[in-house]
Enzyme design. Structure first.
Site, PDB file in Angstrom:
ATOM      1  N   LEU A  80       0.580  -9.998   0.871  1.00 56.15           N
ATOM      2  CA  LEU A  80       1.423 -10.793   1.782  1.00 56.15           C
ATOM      3  C   LEU A  80       2.797 -11.082   1.186  1.00 56.15           C
ATOM      4  O   LEU A  80       3.742 -11.357   1.940  1.00 56.15           O
ATOM      5  CB  LEU A  80       0.749 -12.146   2.084  1.00 56.15           C
ATOM      6  N   TYR A 190      15.024  -5.456   6.473  1.00 58.30           N
ATOM      7  CA  TYR A 190      13.667  -6.018   6.379  1.00 58.30           C
ATOM      8  C   TYR A 190      12.656  -5.035   6.968  1.00 58.30           C
ATOM      9  O   TYR A 190      11.642  -4.700   6.344  1.00 58.30           O
ATOM     10  CB  TYR A 190      13.602  -7.359   7.124  1.00 58.30           C
TER      11      TYR A 190
HETATM   12  N1  LIG Z   1       5.461 -15.004   9.772  1.00 59.89           N
HETATM   13  C1  LIG Z   1       5.713 -13.959  10.564  1.00 59.89           C
HETATM   14  O1  LIG Z   1       6.139 -14.116  11.724  1.00 59.89           O
HETATM   15  C2  LIG Z   1       5.448 -12.567  10.083  1.00 59.89           C
HETATM   16  C3  LIG Z   1       5.595 -11.515  11.005  1.00 59.89           C
HETATM   17  C4  LIG Z   1       5.397 -10.220  10.560  1.00 59.89           C
HETATM   18  C5  LIG Z   1       5.023  -9.978   9.243  1.00 59.89           C
HETATM   19  N2  LIG Z   1       4.897 -11.008   8.380  1.00 59.89           N
HETATM   20  C6  LIG Z   1       4.537 -10.691   6.983  1.00 59.89           C
HETATM   21  O2  LIG Z   1       3.491 -11.541   6.564  1.00 59.89           O
HETATM   22  C7  LIG Z   1       3.604 -11.794   5.157  1.00 59.89           C
HETATM   23  C8  LIG Z   1       3.485 -13.276   4.883  1.00 59.89           C
HETATM   24  O3  LIG Z   1       4.497 -13.950   5.617  1.00 59.89           O
HETATM   25  P1  LIG Z   1       4.541 -15.531   5.750  1.00 59.89           P
HETATM   26  O4  LIG Z   1       5.041 -15.801   7.124  1.00 59.89           O
HETATM   27  O5  LIG Z   1       3.301 -16.142   5.252  1.00 59.89           O
HETATM   28  O6  LIG Z   1       5.754 -15.823   4.759  1.00 59.89           O
HETATM   29  P2  LIG Z   1       5.923 -16.973   3.670  1.00 59.89           P
HETATM   30  O7  LIG Z   1       7.339 -16.848   3.225  1.00 59.89           O
HETATM   31  O8  LIG Z   1       5.432 -18.278   4.146  1.00 59.89           O
HETATM   32  O9  LIG Z   1       4.957 -16.484   2.509  1.00 59.89           O
HETATM   33  C9  LIG Z   1       5.312 -15.504   1.594  1.00 59.89           C
HETATM   34  C10 LIG Z   1       4.828 -15.966   0.242  1.00 59.89           C
HETATM   35  O10 LIG Z   1       5.197 -14.957  -0.699  1.00 59.89           O
HETATM   36  C11 LIG Z   1       5.694 -15.602  -1.849  1.00 59.89           C
HETATM   37  N3  LIG Z   1       6.598 -14.686  -2.531  1.00 59.89           N
HETATM   38  C12 LIG Z   1       7.862 -14.324  -2.173  1.00 59.89           C
HETATM   39  N4  LIG Z   1       8.362 -13.481  -3.079  1.00 59.89           N
HETATM   40  C13 LIG Z   1       7.397 -13.305  -4.024  1.00 59.89           C
HETATM   41  C14 LIG Z   1       7.321 -12.573  -5.223  1.00 59.89           C
HETATM   42  N5  LIG Z   1       8.361 -11.847  -5.660  1.00 59.89           N
HETATM   43  N6  LIG Z   1       6.174 -12.600  -5.942  1.00 59.89           N
HETATM   44  C15 LIG Z   1       5.116 -13.355  -5.522  1.00 59.89           C
HETATM   45  N7  LIG Z   1       5.140 -14.094  -4.408  1.00 59.89           N
HETATM   46  C16 LIG Z   1       6.270 -14.069  -3.669  1.00 59.89           C
HETATM   47  C17 LIG Z   1       6.394 -16.853  -1.357  1.00 59.89           C
HETATM   48  O11 LIG Z   1       6.498 -17.838  -2.373  1.00 59.89           O
HETATM   49  C18 LIG Z   1       5.481 -17.270  -0.216  1.00 59.89           C
HETATM   50  O12 LIG Z   1       4.495 -18.177  -0.680  1.00 59.89           O
HETATM   51  C19 LIG Z   1       4.930 -11.165   4.722  1.00 59.89           C
HETATM   52  O13 LIG Z   1       4.645  -9.927   4.128  1.00 59.89           O
HETATM   53  C20 LIG Z   1       5.684 -10.945   6.019  1.00 59.89           C
HETATM   54  O14 LIG Z   1       6.553  -9.821   5.937  1.00 59.89           O
HETATM   55  C21 LIG Z   1       5.097 -12.308   8.766  1.00 59.89           C
END
Ligand SMILES: NC(=O)c1ccc[n+]([C@@H]2O[C@H](COP(=O)([O-])OP(=O)(O)OC[C@H]3O[C@@H](n4cnc5c(N)ncnc54)[C@H](O)[C@@H]3O)[C@@H](O)[C@H]2O)c1
Length: 379
Positions: A80, A190
């Protein structure tokens, strides 16, 4: 499967996933760098990790040593961790490539070179953004069934030509549910990094004999979405402005649409992909299949807070944004045997109740927009 690694597990989706995996007798490790943009500048290990009995490693997926350490004994991974802001990705290009594409390559490189690795399944949180504009049809032409237009150019956006038109007759196209087999046409950095992650995982897993699943998430919303991050999460950003009595500025003509899916449905899709006996080895859209305009979501959210909507359609635009998005979710139902169950009304009410228990954050939307304007990425 016994030992599960969740990268980015302290984030929005990760925290809900950890909760729904409780009681399954899994040994879960979370690797997360507690990115200040998401967690604030003085973040410490979230308390719930200990309460759930989860091992926490504060570290980055971009570090070989930290990843190697986290991967010890792992037999399944939910990946994630990512940088997630579409607009921000258009100028923080190297960072997005490092954290999203390059770190995924690093993870696979470690696994590929470990003679006796135990990894049997990798699940990726990918994004609907990989489709770019997604699927459309022309109501005016008989012969054209399905069109997947190119990303909108700066000239089209400048001319307020928000929706793509038919290459044959020039009529405005109508958005259709996008299928996993539709053309990939990323419109932002992205999106291109999410697609790179997908390819890296599918190709490496096929060659290494590891099962995989790629879940293309639509617009995820819900309790726990960062209220500090002005770069992504329209409902979180709007919620702060509503609480502060500020206007909700809406890009384009406000009729752009999104497929809003509640985080509970998203994490149950991951759970299904994880527990399925046969690895899915495929790409699956995760959404509701429902279209909601941005004006509509802003209105519903304001009303859920008990406030009169203060909506301002600005006619502004951001490069990298898409016009419409709606998932075809047949594969979600067939492959993962999962049907989303949280209605938008119910989801918004859960979200608003949670927001009202949180401290009121600063509104940072204007700062985020200025960063785009300064680089000519917003018109
Ligand atoms: N929220 C959405 O609408 C959505 C939609 C499509 C895809 N996604 C994908 O879902 C995944 C999770 O998204 P989310 O909404 O929970 O985002 P979020 O930002 O809440 O969570 C991402 C987590 O990754 C951690 N992180 C960031 N960079 C990091 C690194 N270099 N090493 C370790 N940890 C790191 C952050 O601290 C955070 O806790 C992502 O891959 C995102 O691309 C989310």
């Amino acid at each position: 499967m016994k030992n599960l690694l969740i990268t980015g597990g302290a984030g929005f989706i990760g925290s809900h996933l950890c909760r729904v995996l409780q009681g399954l007798n899994l040994n879960i490790t979370v690797l997360d760098n507690l990115s200040p943009q998401i967690h604030g500048h003085s973040a410490t290990e979230p308390k719930w990790l200990k309460e759930y009995g989860i091992n926490f490693i504060k570290g980055s997926v971009t570090s070989r040593d930290e990843l190697e350490n986290a991967l010890k004994g792992t037999d399944a991974i939910v990946h994630l961790a990512a940088e997630t802001g579409t607009g921000q990705s258009m100028y923080e290009i190297e960072k997005y490539n490092n954290v999203n594409s390059q770190a995924t390559a690093l993870m696979l490189d470690i696994i590929a070179n470990k003679k006796h690795h135990n990894v049997k399944r990798i699940l990726l949180a990918s994004s609907r953004s990989v489709y770019g504009e997604g699927a459309y049809s022309c109501n005016n032409c008989d012969d054209v069934q399905r069109i997947t237009p190119a990303p909108r150019t700066p000239q089209q956006l400048e001319a307020n030509a928000w929706t793509a038109s038919c290459p044959s007759c020039g009529s405005i196209l109508e958005s259709q549910p996008t299928k996993e087999t539709d053309l990939i046409r990323p419109a932002s950095i992205y999106a291109s990094t999410k697609y790179a992650q997908e390819d890296l995982i599918a190709i490496a897993c096929e060659s290494l004999g590891i099962g995989y699943g790629i879940l293309r998430l639509q617009n995820v919303y819900g309790e726990g979405q960062s209220l500090n991050n002005p770069y992504t999460g329209i409902l979180s950003i709007f919620s702060t402005r509503i609480r502060r009595g500020l206007e909700l500025p809406i890009f384009e003509d406000g009729l752009e649409t999104r497929d809003f899916v509640h985080v509970e449905d998203v994490v149950h899709s991951f759970k299904a992909a994880l527990l399925k006996e046969q690895s899915p080895n495929s790409i699956v859209n995760v959404g509701t299949g429902e279209l909601t305009t941005v004006i509509d979501i802003a209105t519903k959210l304001s009303l859920a807070f008990g406030k009169e909507p203060k909506i301002k359609v600005t006619g502004q635009y951001r490069l990298g944004d898409i016009r419409h998005n709606r998932a075809d979710i047949n594969k979600l139902k067939e492959v993962l045997d999962y049907t989303p169950s949280i209605s938008l009304e119910n989801g918004l009410s859960r979200f608003v109740n949670w927001v009202l228990e949180q401290p009121l954050p600063e509104d940072q939307l204007e700062k985020a927009n200025k960063e785009l304007k300064d680089r000519n990425l917003m018109g």
